[in-house]
Design an enzyme around this catalytic site. Structure first.
Site, PDB file in Angstrom:
ATOM      1  N   CYS A 119       0.831  -1.209   0.000  1.00  0.00           N
ATOM      2  CA  CYS A 119       0.000   0.000   0.000  1.00  0.00           C
ATOM      3  C   CYS A 119       0.868   1.262   0.000  1.00  0.00           C
ATOM      4  O   CYS A 119       1.673   1.471   0.913  1.00  0.00           O
ATOM      5  CB  CYS A 119      -0.926  -0.011   1.216  1.00  0.00           C
ATOM      6  SG  CYS A 119      -1.698   1.576   1.577  1.00  0.00           S
ATOM      7  N   GLY A 120       0.687   2.116  -1.007  1.00  0.00           N
ATOM      8  CA  GLY A 120       1.466   3.346  -1.118  1.00  0.00           C
ATOM      9  C   GLY A 120       1.242   4.296   0.047  1.00  0.00           C
ATOM     10  O   GLY A 120       2.183   4.935   0.540  1.00  0.00           O
ATOM     11  N   HIS A 121      -0.021   4.399   0.519  1.00  0.00           N
ATOM     12  CA  HIS A 121      -0.310   5.281   1.652  1.00  0.00           C
ATOM     13  C   HIS A 121       0.387   4.776   2.923  1.00  0.00           C
ATOM     14  O   HIS A 121       0.854   5.581   3.737  1.00  0.00           O
ATOM     15  CB  HIS A 121      -1.817   5.365   1.886  1.00  0.00           C
ATOM     16  CG  HIS A 121      -2.569   5.981   0.748  1.00  0.00           C
ATOM     17  ND1 HIS A 121      -2.410   7.294   0.375  1.00  0.00           N
ATOM     18  CD2 HIS A 121      -3.467   5.465  -0.120  1.00  0.00           C
ATOM     19  CE1 HIS A 121      -3.186   7.564  -0.657  1.00  0.00           C
ATOM     20  NE2 HIS A 121      -3.838   6.472  -0.985  1.00  0.00           N
ATOM     21  N   CYS A 122       0.454   3.465   3.082  1.00  0.00           N
ATOM     22  CA  CYS A 122       1.132   2.879   4.243  1.00  0.00           C
ATOM     23  C   CYS A 122       2.637   3.174   4.179  1.00  0.00           C
ATOM     24  O   CYS A 122       3.264   3.512   5.187  1.00  0.00           O
ATOM     25  CB  CYS A 122       0.905   1.370   4.296  1.00  0.00           C
ATOM     26  SG  CYS A 122      -0.837   0.875   4.340  1.00  0.00           S
TER      27      CYS A 122
END
Length: 502
Positions: free
Chosen positions: A72-75
């Site tokens: 996950c990019g946001h993570c």
């Protein structure tokens, strides 16, 4: 032959018994490690899984857990801020700790806590795993630290005498103090809840009768003290209804803003995140003393609309130059006024700019009462707008084309900078080429950054709408696959996709 092969196994590369035993022991050792409730750390963040989660809850009074997915990019973006916050909390010996769970691997935990998106942050208090609290703070290290600090200690400082409370008020540009005759009462407890959530404000609480008298109060009241505009704003607690946390939060958010804001790089986030439904904008050139003087009438009009309309000054030669295209303006148009409805970006303009406070108040009230039509942007139609297969629409020509009762009109609303629009451009051209000889079908497009429509609001790009022939001004949004064949099926079937056989 089978017996021979069995005997020959070691000679043909089979494993010796000793090697098999060693491998089995290593496998068991790894399994033991996985099953262990030992808690390891990475950058002061507890690494949690199904077998050590209960132990972590029992050992830490306040535990904020990030449920993440490795891909996950946001993570990935949150990870360094989360680690920094964990380090800060640990360095100050806070009872609050941070942990993380790979929700894609620890599926039992993900199911237990209803994890459906990443990252999801939940706070576990006093070992309770049945009712974790959703994280509501900012997704940066400072936001996480402040949010946890409010939950680790008292959310409001107890102020017991006049010297202490005066120093507290002078310590910040903004402070909130709750005056309550009973700090254990329901109103005070609701105040503490608000203080725990609004981590960007400093909260105090007072109970002493002399402090009520010092600040001119006779009943339970929440006071906002500011070093700008009015110095003290009181929000009395309704004796019958008590203190509503949502309403108090809204009032504090509104009154924490300056009566008139200047649009700068530092204030833009405050302005756009303020939950105020209308923005009144004064565009001026700050290098002109004559234009600067127009702020007096603007400020005088602002007080009567607090909470309903946010007043903002935009310097057309400074940071405000970036927003001019949104209004179809240039710096030469200053000074001028615009009102914006934030829910749909509708813009309203005086017939003739009048910068007196009475004219501004009259104009705003007329907009709020629905007596003023929005000012809609429209580009000029290109000379060849209807000679190409894809017809080019603008605000001025949209109505006559889209709602032509003899035509079925399929319109792409796009933004020139949008990569998704660019990706489907060739398919839209091919579709138009396919139907260019059909008198009853029109394939069109409109640049929604330069053109606005009164009754249609475009929220994302590209948006595709179909306007069928006939009376009634009907409109159908197309939401399926963006390729020529699917578009064609949609058109041939009268604005719906035929049901595919199983």
């Amino acid at each position: 032959l089978v017996l021979s092969l069995a005997w020959l196994g070691p000679a043909l590369g089979g494993k010796e018994k000793d090697e098999e035993v060693i491998e089995e022991e290593e496998k068991e050792k790894k399994e033991d490690e996985v099953l262990s409730d030992e808690i390891k750390e990475e950058d002061n963040v507890l690494v949690l899984h199904e077998h050590n989660f209960a132990r972590a809850l029992s050992e830490h009074q306040l535990l904020l857990v990030e449920f993440y997915a490795p891909w996950c990019g946001h993570c990935q973006q949150l990870a360094p801020a989360f680690a920094q916050a964990a380090t800060e909390l640990r360095n100050e010996s806070s009872p609050a700790r941070l942990g993380k769970v790979d929700a894609t691997a620890q599926t039992a935990l993900a199911t237990e806590f209803g994890i459906t998106s990443y990252p999801t942050l939940k706070l576990f208090r006093d070992g309770n795993r049945t009712h974790p609290l959703e994280y509501t703070g900012r997704m940066d290290s400072q936001g996480i630290v402040r949010w946890m600090q409010r939950r680790a200690g008292p959310s409001a400082t107890l102020l017991q005498d006049t010297d202490t409370i005066a120093a507290f008020i002078n310590s910040q540009d903004l402070v909130v103090i709750g005056f309550f005759k009973d700090l254990r009462g329901e109103a005070a407890q609701a105040f503490f809840e608000v203080a725990a959530e609004m981590v960007d404000l400093t909260f105090g609480v007072a109970e002493a009768a002399e402090l009520f008298q010092t600040y001119g109060l006779s009943a339970d009241t929440v006071c906002l003290f500011k070093k700008f505009d009015e110095r003290q704003t009181n929000f009395p607690v309704d004796p019958a209804r008590g203190l509503d946390t949502a309403e108090l939060t809204r009032l504090l958010q509104v009154h924490s803003l300056q009566l008139v804001m200047e649009f700068t790089n530092e204030t833009s986030n405050q302005i756009f995140s303020a939950k105020i439904p209308h923005h009144m904008l004064l565009f001026l050139n700050k290098s002109s003393p004559e234009q600067l003087s127009l702020q007096d009438g603007f400020r005088a009009a602002a007080g009567g609309f607090r909470g309903e309309v946010l007043f903002v000054v935009v310097d057309v030669t400074g940071h405000g130059a970036d927003v001019l295209p949104f209004f179809g303006m240039t710096a030469a148009d200053a000074p001028t006024l615009r009102l914006v409805k934030m829910k749909n970006n509708r813009k309203y303009q005086m017939e003739q700019d009048d910068f007196s406070d009475s004219a501004i108040r009259t104009f705003i009230q007329a907009v709020l009462d629905g007596k003023v039509k929005p000012h809609l942007l429209s580009a000029e139609p290109p000379e060849d707008w209807d000679t190409r297969p894809v017809k080019v629409l603008v605000g001025k020509t949209f109505e006559q084309v889209a709602f032509d009762e003899t035509k079925n009109v399929f319109v792409k609303f796009y933004a020139p900078w949008c990569p998704h629009c660019q990706a489907m451009a060739a398919a839209w051209e091919e579709l138009a080429e396919r139907y260019k000889d059909r008198e009853d079908i029109v394939i069109a497009e409109m640049d929604s950054t330069a053109n606005e429509l009164e009754n249609i609001t475009i929220h994302g790009y590209p948006t595709l709408h179909y306007f069928p022939a006939g009376p009634g001004r009907k409109m159908v949004e197309y939401k399926s696959t963006r390729d020529v064949e699917t578009f064609s099926k949609f058109l041939e079937n009268g604005g719906t996709l035929p049901e595919e056989p199983p």
